[in-house]
Design a protein around this motif. Structure first.
Motif, PDB file in Angstrom:
ATOM      1  N   PHE A  22       0.625  -1.348  -0.489  1.00  0.00           N
ATOM      2  CA  PHE A  22      -0.174   0.110  -0.249  1.00  0.00           C
ATOM      3  C   PHE A  22       0.956   1.251   0.235  1.00  0.00           C
ATOM      4  O   PHE A  22       0.546   2.431  -0.662  1.00  0.00           O
ATOM      5  N   LEU A  23       1.844   1.775   1.011  1.00  0.00           N
ATOM      6  CA  LEU A  23       3.559   2.126   1.240  1.00  0.00           C
ATOM      7  C   LEU A  23       3.273   2.291   0.096  1.00  0.00           C
ATOM      8  O   LEU A  23       3.990   3.736  -0.530  1.00  0.00           O
ATOM      9  N   PHE A  24       4.107   1.499  -0.831  1.00  0.00           N
ATOM     10  CA  PHE A  24       4.539   1.248  -2.182  1.00  0.00           C
ATOM     11  C   PHE A  24       3.435   2.460  -3.238  1.00  0.00           C
ATOM     12  O   PHE A  24       4.125   3.171  -3.944  1.00  0.00           O
ATOM     13  N   SER A  25       2.446   2.146  -3.798  1.00  0.00           N
ATOM     14  CA  SER A  25       1.351   2.365  -4.151  1.00  0.00           C
ATOM     15  C   SER A  25       1.289   3.821  -4.538  1.00  0.00           C
ATOM     16  O   SER A  25       1.414   4.415  -5.293  1.00  0.00           O
ATOM     17  N   VAL A  26       1.540   4.167  -2.721  1.00  0.00           N
ATOM     18  CA  VAL A  26       0.867   6.267  -2.616  1.00  0.00           C
ATOM     19  C   VAL A  26       1.784   6.400  -2.832  1.00  0.00           C
ATOM     20  O   VAL A  26       1.933   7.399  -3.597  1.00  0.00           O
ATOM     21  N   VAL A  27       3.097   6.393  -2.119  1.00  0.00           N
ATOM     22  CA  VAL A  27       4.211   6.947  -2.979  1.00  0.00           C
ATOM     23  C   VAL A  27       4.822   7.077  -4.436  1.00  0.00           C
ATOM     24  O   VAL A  27       5.012   7.865  -4.942  1.00  0.00           O
TER      25      VAL A  27
ATOM     26  N   VAL B 372       9.009  -3.309  11.822  1.00  0.00           N
ATOM     27  CA  VAL B 372       8.485  -3.291  10.829  1.00  0.00           C
ATOM     28  C   VAL B 372       7.321  -2.592  10.508  1.00  0.00           C
ATOM     29  O   VAL B 372       6.883  -1.385   9.430  1.00  0.00           O
ATOM     30  N   GLY B 373       6.510  -3.246  10.911  1.00  0.00           N
ATOM     31  CA  GLY B 373       5.266  -2.516  11.186  1.00  0.00           C
ATOM     32  C   GLY B 373       4.580  -1.153  11.172  1.00  0.00           C
ATOM     33  O   GLY B 373       4.416  -0.548  11.046  1.00  0.00           O
ATOM     34  N   VAL B 374       5.224  -1.157  12.350  1.00  0.00           N
ATOM     35  CA  VAL B 374       4.997   0.068  13.172  1.00  0.00           C
ATOM     36  C   VAL B 374       6.247   1.691  11.961  1.00  0.00           C
ATOM     37  O   VAL B 374       5.319   2.544  12.564  1.00  0.00           O
ATOM     38  N   LEU B 375       6.881   0.998  11.035  1.00  0.00           N
ATOM     39  CA  LEU B 375       7.757   2.171  10.334  1.00  0.00           C
ATOM     40  C   LEU B 375       6.732   1.975   9.404  1.00  0.00           C
ATOM     41  O   LEU B 375       6.520   3.296   8.718  1.00  0.00           O
ATOM     42  N   ALA B 376       6.084   1.319   8.849  1.00  0.00           N
ATOM     43  CA  ALA B 376       4.916   1.407   7.877  1.00  0.00           C
ATOM     44  C   ALA B 376       3.714   2.564   8.342  1.00  0.00           C
ATOM     45  O   ALA B 376       3.319   3.195   7.627  1.00  0.00           O
ATOM     46  N   TYR B 381       1.265   8.156   8.187  1.00  0.00           N
ATOM     47  CA  TYR B 381       1.211   9.631   8.797  1.00  0.00           C
ATOM     48  C   TYR B 381       2.367  10.254   7.760  1.00  0.00           C
ATOM     49  O   TYR B 381       1.564  11.533   7.536  1.00  0.00           O
ATOM     50  N   LEU B 382       3.188  10.200   7.838  1.00  0.00           N
ATOM     51  CA  LEU B 382       3.726  11.284   6.372  1.00  0.00           C
ATOM     52  C   LEU B 382       3.623  11.483   5.526  1.00  0.00           C
ATOM     53  O   LEU B 382       3.467  12.182   4.873  1.00  0.00           O
ATOM     54  N   VAL B 383       2.686  10.247   4.563  1.00  0.00           N
ATOM     55  CA  VAL B 383       2.025  10.212   3.750  1.00  0.00           C
ATOM     56  C   VAL B 383       0.713  11.666   3.808  1.00  0.00           C
ATOM     57  O   VAL B 383       0.400  12.242   2.999  1.00  0.00           O
ATOM     58  N   VAL B 384      -0.075  11.015   5.089  1.00  0.00           N
ATOM     59  CA  VAL B 384      -1.221  12.787   5.371  1.00  0.00           C
ATOM     60  C   VAL B 384      -0.056  13.780   5.102  1.00  0.00           C
ATOM     61  O   VAL B 384      -0.699  14.652   4.548  1.00  0.00           O
ATOM     62  N   ILE B 385       0.657  13.896   5.833  1.00  0.00           N
ATOM     63  CA  ILE B 385       1.871  15.055   5.897  1.00  0.00           C
ATOM     64  C   ILE B 385       2.611  15.373   4.888  1.00  0.00           C
ATOM     65  O   ILE B 385       1.751  16.978   4.174  1.00  0.00           O
ATOM     66  N   GLU B 386       2.445  15.375   3.788  1.00  0.00           N
ATOM     67  CA  GLU B 386       2.931  15.406   2.468  1.00  0.00           C
ATOM     68  C   GLU B 386       1.466  16.132   1.792  1.00  0.00           C
ATOM     69  O   GLU B 386       1.906  16.729   1.259  1.00  0.00           O
ATOM     70  N   ARG B 387       0.539  14.848   1.922  1.00  0.00           N
ATOM     71  CA  ARG B 387      -0.544  15.492   1.362  1.00  0.00           C
ATOM     72  C   ARG B 387      -1.056  16.488   1.231  1.00  0.00           C
ATOM     73  O   ARG B 387      -0.907  17.764   0.623  1.00  0.00           O
ATOM     74  N   GLY B 388      -1.236  16.854   2.531  1.00  0.00           N
ATOM     75  CA  GLY B 388      -1.802  18.205   3.326  1.00  0.00           C
ATOM     76  C   GLY B 388      -0.769  19.335   2.578  1.00  0.00           C
ATOM     77  O   GLY B 388      -1.195  20.771   2.467  1.00  0.00           O
ATOM     78  N   LEU B 403      -4.403  26.650   6.156  1.00  0.00           N
ATOM     79  CA  LEU B 403      -5.259  26.424   6.463  1.00  0.00           C
ATOM     80  C   LEU B 403      -4.429  25.045   6.749  1.00  0.00           C
ATOM     81  O   LEU B 403      -4.849  23.621   7.535  1.00  0.00           O
ATOM     82  N   ALA B 404      -4.552  24.124   5.309  1.00  0.00           N
ATOM     83  CA  ALA B 404      -4.410  23.094   4.884  1.00  0.00           C
ATOM     84  C   ALA B 404      -3.078  22.604   5.353  1.00  0.00           C
ATOM     85  O   ALA B 404      -3.332  21.509   6.332  1.00  0.00           O
ATOM     86  N   ALA B 405      -2.112  23.589   5.544  1.00  0.00           N
ATOM     87  CA  ALA B 405      -0.708  23.152   6.078  1.00  0.00           C
ATOM     88  C   ALA B 405      -1.157  22.960   7.643  1.00  0.00           C
ATOM     89  O   ALA B 405      -0.945  22.107   7.962  1.00  0.00           O
ATOM     90  N   GLY B 406      -1.695  23.566   7.850  1.00  0.00           N
ATOM     91  CA  GLY B 406      -1.980  23.539   9.506  1.00  0.00           C
ATOM     92  C   GLY B 406      -3.211  22.227   9.755  1.00  0.00           C
ATOM     93  O   GLY B 406      -2.188  21.684  11.031  1.00  0.00           O
ATOM     94  N   LEU B 407      -3.969  21.933   9.226  1.00  0.00           N
ATOM     95  CA  LEU B 407      -4.493  20.732   9.758  1.00  0.00           C
ATOM     96  C   LEU B 407      -3.911  19.946   9.240  1.00  0.00           C
ATOM     97  O   LEU B 407      -3.656  19.066  10.362  1.00  0.00           O
ATOM     98  N   ALA B 408      -2.537  19.471   8.235  1.00  0.00           N
ATOM     99  CA  ALA B 408      -1.935  18.597   8.344  1.00  0.00           C
ATOM    100  C   ALA B 408      -0.999  18.005   9.011  1.00  0.00           C
ATOM    101  O   ALA B 408      -0.612  17.423   9.946  1.00  0.00           O
ATOM    102  N   LEU B 409      -0.508  19.649   9.667  1.00  0.00           N
ATOM    103  CA  LEU B 409      -0.120  19.471  10.797  1.00  0.00           C
ATOM    104  C   LEU B 409       0.143  18.828  12.220  1.00  0.00           C
ATOM    105  O   LEU B 409       1.036  18.360  12.853  1.00  0.00           O
ATOM    106  N   VAL B 410      -1.347  19.553  12.507  1.00  0.00           N
ATOM    107  CA  VAL B 410      -2.060  19.271  13.657  1.00  0.00           C
ATOM    108  C   VAL B 410      -2.005  17.727  13.650  1.00  0.00           C
ATOM    109  O   VAL B 410      -1.523  16.832  15.135  1.00  0.00           O
ATOM    110  N   VAL B 411      -2.447  17.168  12.639  1.00  0.00           N
ATOM    111  CA  VAL B 411      -2.144  15.762  12.740  1.00  0.00           C
ATOM    112  C   VAL B 411      -0.446  14.696  12.905  1.00  0.00           C
ATOM    113  O   VAL B 411      -0.706  14.081  13.773  1.00  0.00           O
TER     114      VAL B 411
END
Lengths: 145, 485
Positions: A22-27, B372-376, B381-388, B403-411
């Motif tokens: 999933f992460l790979f696809s998103v990235v 491994v799972g925790v890093l995923a 969360y990084l993806v959410v920040i990047e989108r914001g 607003l967009a930057a703030g909302l993403a950063l707060v999460v």
């Protein structure tokens, strides 16, 4: 190895692998998005959108990319020519200094307004602010990326 | 003049329903499909492990299929509703957030159900079922906001009203709130109860975005100097610093340190986003260090938190118990984890980490999914920040961008504060892991954040942002700039 333990182990790893799939696809989507944005390099410092123009010149809705110094007025030598009876020949000047935009009234007859307030000399201009010269209303926007 | 101000009043956005055409969202659907497959496999893994532990024969079927199916169905419906609404909004946020919510669902089903019990209409619901209800409600909120919000005028024009609402909420909590573990966190109004700080974080971001976008041209200018630091004219910084000081002050009085830390970091980050001047950040960090030291000396709560952080093993069965158990959980998990359902042996009928479902889900995931799972999960969360931040970069004006930057950063910042707290990287502060922790206020507030981000990301219909109505402050600001020249 006990097949029971092995199968539990495999499905556990499958879950982790799917998280990374999933992460790979998103990235991949994000990278494509960023590359696309980088392919359209924008040196624009901002743009001026014509919100209302009763005289019809410039037509409302038209967009002017801005240079660091942009002059507005009725005279044809201005960067943005506004054909309006209430606009002076050299009406006002938009300048980008350092990190922000400023508008300077060049002694126009009918004045320059920012969000309805008359500019007295020079005033700061933020993105989203509305500039009024004569009857025309122009909005400063960030350039799209 | 009067004509100008009459013209500049924002018109209510009128939606022309005949112009709405369905617009397929294949990318979102594809990512949601991946989320569905991943969560199903996770559920099968959990089910198989639980059956083996219960001494039953091994069979590969999900632990509980209905809750997961209901949740995935809701995500698909959200996709379908957005397709029909035909807006060109972001297609990555919903799957990313959906994955976090799904992991939350698996975790809450797996933890002992008696951690929470609520009876609704004669039925008693356990932890997993209540969380399922909150998550379904969250998906509904995200979808409705993403479809309905077409103008940000209601946020932009009333920033002082929002600030007043926020302060009222805080005062109300201080006067009427109930204490939980020494912090006044919960507000109960009639049948409703919740954590006001979760809602407050959204309000703080809206206020800061409104204020900073209005005064950004001034804040990037330097007028007054303190030593080598160049600062903007003090009058413009004062209301903002005052707002943050009030928020921080009351939060400190309520001894809710996590929220205080979150608000301060988001304030600094937004100030930097708005002005791109590192002097603010340096000054803010200096203030932060000074303030932290002062609080360390003044408040025993802070003192004990820091002491536990420095050496939790000194009182491993008392004040350090929670964090020591969390560290043990991470250690048991190792790199690949014990597998869903296989971690956290019960100690006397309860999980070893107190408050695992609200404050320590990250430790539980660290044990069962491993490094491994925790890093995923941190990656999501990084993806959410990047989108914001991308939505912010594409925004047409300062308010939307901030607003967009703030909302993403707060999460994002909240997620990293609590994750670092669970890992003993920073002193533990009791805030939730966004979209994973159990709790209605947290889940719903974060759903509002995601819904607003989706609405802000629309590139198709972009109604002109209404100009700010010129008032006393606007006049003052043009005069001051002029006199400063």
């Amino acid at each position: 190895m006990d097949p029971l333990i092995l199968s539990l182990w495999l499905i556990r790893l499958a879950f982790l692998a799917l998280l990374y799939l999933f992460l790979f696809s998103v990235v991949r989507v994000l990278l494509r998005d960023i590359r696309q944005a980088a392919r359209e390099p924008s040196t624009e410092l901002g743009r001026l959108i014509v919100a209302a123009s009763p005289s019809g010149e410039p037509p409302s809705g038209s967009v002017f990319p801005l240079d660091a110094v942009t002059s507005i007025g009725r005279d044809v030598n201005n960067s943005v020519v506004v054909e309006d009876d209430f606009v002076s020949g050299e009406h006002c000047l938009l300048t980008f200094r350092g990190r922000a935009w400023y508008v300077e009234d060049l002694g126009s007859t009918n004045g320059t307004y920012v969000n309805g307030d008359r500019v007295d000399g020079i005033a700061a201009l933020g993105f989203g602010d509305e500039l009024q010269v004569g009857n025309a209303r122009l909005r400063l926007e960030r350039s799209h990326r | 003049m009067s004509a100008a101000s009459a013209q500049s009043r924002p018109a209510l956005p009128s939606i022309d329903f005949s112009s709405i055409r369905p617009r397929p969202r294949w990318r979102e659907l594809w990512l949601l499909l991946l989320v569905g497959i991943a969560l199903s496999v996770g559920s099968v893994s959990l089910g198989a492990t639980e059956r083996v532990q219960a001494g039953k024969a091994l069979s590969f079927s999900p632990a509980q299929s209905q809750p997961l199916l209901a949740y995935l169905g809701a995500l698909l419906l959200a996709n379908l509703a957005q397709v029909l609404a035909g807006r060109r909004t972001d297609q990555v946020l919903l799957p990313a957030v959906g994955l976090l919510g799904g992991i939350s669902l698996l975790l809450m089903e797996r933890l002992p159900q008696n951690l929470v019990s609520q009876s609704i209409g004669g039925m008693t619901l356990g932890l997993g079922q209540v969380q399922l209800l909150w998550l379904l409600l969250a998906v509904a909120i995200i979808t409705v906001l993403a479809i309905v919000v077409r103008s940000d005028a209601w946020l932009r024009l009333y920033k002082y009203t929002w600030a007043a609402v926020g302060i009222a909420l805080l005062v109300l909590t201080f006067v009427r709130g109930e204490d939980v573990n020494g912090a006044r966190l919960v507000l109960r109004l009639g049948p409703l109860s919740g954590q006001p700080t979760e809602l407050l974080k959204v309000i703080v971001v809206v206020f800061l975005a409104g204020y900073l976008s209005e005064f950004r041209p001034l804040l990037v200018e330097q007028d007054s100097r303190i030593g080598p630091l160049r600062l903007p004219p003090v009058p413009y910084l004062a209301p903002m610093v005052g707002m943050v000081a009030i928020a921080l002050g009351i939060v400190v009085f309520q001894r809710d340190l996590g929220a205080a830390l979150l608000f301060f970091l988001v304030f600094l980050l937004l100030l930097y986003v708005a002005t791109a001047r590192s002097a603010y950040v340096i000054l803010g960090l200096l203030l932060f260090v000074a303030g932290s030291y002062l609080m360390y000396r003044l408040f025993p709560v802070v003192q004990s938190r820091v002491d536990v952080w420095i050496d939790p093993f000194r009182d491993a069965s008392g004040s350090g118990y929670q964090i020591v158990q969390a560290l043990h959980a991470f250690a048991r998990g190792g790199i690949l984890g014990t597998g869903l359902g296989a971690g956290l042996p019960m100690v006397g009928g309860r999980p070893p980490i107190p408050e695992v479902h609200t404050d320590f889900p990250f430790a539980a995931l660290g044990e069962e999914l491993g490094l491994v799972g925790v890093l995923a999960i941190l990656g999501v969360y990084l993806v959410v920040i990047e989108r914001g931040l991308r939505i912010a970069a594409a925004a047409a004006d300062d308010f939307r961008a901030l607003l967009a930057a703030g909302l993403a950063l707060v999460v994002g910042v909240q997620a990293f504060i609590i994750a670092a707290g669970n890992l003993k990287l920073v002193p533990l502060t009791g805030i939730t892991l966004p979209l994973i922790s159990y709790g209605g206020s947290s889940i719903l507030a974060n759903a509002v954040v995601v819904g607003l981000l989706l609405a802000l990301s629309d590139k198709g219909v972009e109604p002109p942002p209404p100009p700010r109505v010129g008032g006393r402050l606007a006049g003052l600001r043009s005069r001051l700039v002029q006199s400063g020249r």
